[in-house]
Design a protein around this motif. Structure first.
Motif, PDB file in Angstrom:
ATOM      1  N   VAL A   1      -4.352   0.358 -13.434  1.00 22.46           N
ATOM      2  CA  VAL A   1      -4.445   1.766 -13.880  1.00 22.46           C
ATOM      3  C   VAL A   1      -5.530   1.761 -14.979  1.00 22.46           C
ATOM      4  O   VAL A   1      -6.446   2.941 -14.779  1.00 22.46           O
ATOM      5  CB  VAL A   1      -3.153   2.004 -14.746  1.00 22.46           C
ATOM      6  N   PHE A   2      -5.845   0.794 -16.006  1.00 22.80           N
ATOM      7  CA  PHE A   2      -6.949   0.893 -16.811  1.00 22.80           C
ATOM      8  C   PHE A   2      -8.315   0.946 -15.944  1.00 22.80           C
ATOM      9  O   PHE A   2      -9.146   1.710 -16.296  1.00 22.80           O
ATOM     10  CB  PHE A   2      -6.775  -0.214 -17.755  1.00 22.80           C
ATOM     11  N   MET A   3      -8.476   0.361 -14.908  1.00 18.60           N
ATOM     12  CA  MET A   3      -9.525   0.330 -14.144  1.00 18.60           C
ATOM     13  C   MET A   3      -9.911   1.556 -13.537  1.00 18.60           C
ATOM     14  O   MET A   3     -11.092   1.885 -13.486  1.00 18.60           O
ATOM     15  CB  MET A   3      -9.644  -0.843 -12.970  1.00 18.60           C
ATOM     16  N   ASN A   4      -8.858   2.244 -13.099  1.00 20.04           N
ATOM     17  CA  ASN A   4      -9.090   3.426 -12.464  1.00 20.04           C
ATOM     18  C   ASN A   4      -9.575   4.554 -13.443  1.00 20.04           C
ATOM     19  O   ASN A   4     -10.363   5.517 -13.281  1.00 20.04           O
ATOM     20  CB  ASN A   4      -7.757   4.052 -11.904  1.00 20.04           C
ATOM     21  N   MET A   5      -9.055   4.399 -14.920  1.00 23.04           N
ATOM     22  CA  MET A   5      -9.455   5.263 -15.676  1.00 23.04           C
ATOM     23  C   MET A   5     -10.930   4.810 -16.198  1.00 23.04           C
ATOM     24  O   MET A   5     -11.686   5.882 -16.426  1.00 23.04           O
ATOM     25  CB  MET A   5      -8.736   4.884 -17.054  1.00 23.04           C
ATOM     26  N   ILE A   6     -11.371   3.680 -16.184  1.00 22.25           N
ATOM     27  CA  ILE A   6     -12.785   3.308 -16.591  1.00 22.25           C
ATOM     28  C   ILE A   6     -13.863   3.810 -15.372  1.00 22.25           C
ATOM     29  O   ILE A   6     -14.738   4.367 -15.656  1.00 22.25           O
ATOM     30  CB  ILE A   6     -12.955   1.733 -16.630  1.00 22.25           C
TER      31      ILE A   6
END
Length: 332
Positions: free
Chosen positions: A202-207
């Motif tokens: 999820v965090f990598m998709n946000m980045i």
């Protein structure tokens, strides 16, 4: 602020202590793990505490919160399917509105960090993935940061020391509603690892979408997920403390110890690093580096590095010996 606390899970690594209770309700240094965590969150004056429970232990957790923290506004839902931590956090979505910021706190660890600095740390970014520098980086998911301190990658259990900044299960997101949307999209895309949804995806998709996340370090990361690490945490939290609120007769206490009101210690040597819960009796025994839970009885025993559950009874026996010169007697 809304605080999300995923407390579902069997706590298999802590069995047998989690056979009858939630892992967040295991005691360490005179309090449950959950009480240690929530006490550290109190200064944030959160609008709501959102619990993600399971069907087995959910009622225990909410009864404990109602009794121990009646002033807090709590809401709970069930994670009926074990689909991973990201799925658990996503179940908080109905309570997260536009304009809410969100703090996610997992209950395997007790943290030591100055949360009053959240606004300052997040002034030039969209979220914080709290971290701790560790030597055994191969055991954890780690954050890779650039020179400005922004996260550029996350690696699960790296073979090489690409980073030693382990993720500690404490996450702050400035736009809580947007975070929930990213959770939903990641789940809809089926981005799983061994059938479960994890937050790093999820965090990598946000980045990748242009959001900026930082990885501030915490002062201490106290693991409560296994018996040996629970004892380590007990030692850390007891350091410098000496609380003998119970009844102590004809005994020697070696600091640090924590004896709750209602416990009885008689003709015993306790410490260092011993916590004894209310209702327990320790007599004619030597106990060190151990946790004794509520309403238990320890008589004529020598305990070291032990965790005794609630309402347990350990009764040994005194020995009479006549041992000659140059003898060796080992009792395991």
């Amino acid at each position: 602020m809304k605080i999300v606390l995923p407390t579902a899970g069997k706590g298999t690594r802590l069995r047998p202590h989690t056979n009858t209770k939630a892992k967040s309700l295991v005691h360490v240094a005179g309090k449950t793990v959950l009480e240690h965590i929530v006490s550290r969150l109190a200064p944030l004056n959160a609008e709501e505490y959102i619990f993600i429970n399971d069907e087995d232990n959910g009622p225990q957790v909410m009864d404990f919160m109602a009794e121990t923290f009646p002033q807090l506004n709590c809401w709970a839902t069930l994670q009926k399917e074990r689909l991973g931590p990201a799925h658990a956090v996503s179940l908080a979505a109905p309570r997260i509105n536009s304009g809410d910021d969100v703090l996610v706190v997992f209950n395997d660890t007790i943290f030591v960090a100055d949360l009053d600095r959240i606004a300052q740390l997040c002034s030039d970014c969209d979220g914080l993935i709290y971290s701790k520098e560790v030597e055994d980086y191969q055991r954890f998911g780690v954050n890779v940061v650039d020179e400005a301190g922004f996260i550029v990658d996350m690696v699960e259990k790296p073979d090489t020391p690409i980073s030693r900044l382990a993720q500690v299960g404490l996450y702050y997101l400035k736009d809580g509603r947007g975070f929930m949307d990213f959770l939903e999209r990641t789940i809809q895309a089926g981005e799983t690892v061994k059938g479960e949804y994890y937050l790093p995806a999820v965090f990598m998709n946000m980045i990748r979408a242009g959001l900026k996340l930082k990885a501030p370090t915490i002062d201490a990361w106290l693991d409560c997920g296994k018996p040996e690490t629970l004892l380590e945490t007990n030692r850390y939290l007891l350091a410098g403390r000496h609380h003998a609120h119970g009844e102590v007769r004809d005994s020697v206490l070696i600091d640090p110890v924590h004896i709750e009101k209602g416990a009885v210690v008689q003709n015993a040597i306790l410490g260092p690093n011993v916590s004894v819960a209310a209702g327990s009796v320790i007599a004619d025994s030597i106990v060190r580096d151990s946790i004794i839970n509520a309403d238990s009885e320890v008589r004529s025993m020598i305990l070291d590095g032990s965790i005794i559950g609630e309402s347990a009874r350990l009764i040994g026996a005194a020995r009479r010996m006549n041992i000659g010169d140059h003898s060796l007697v080992e009792m395991s």
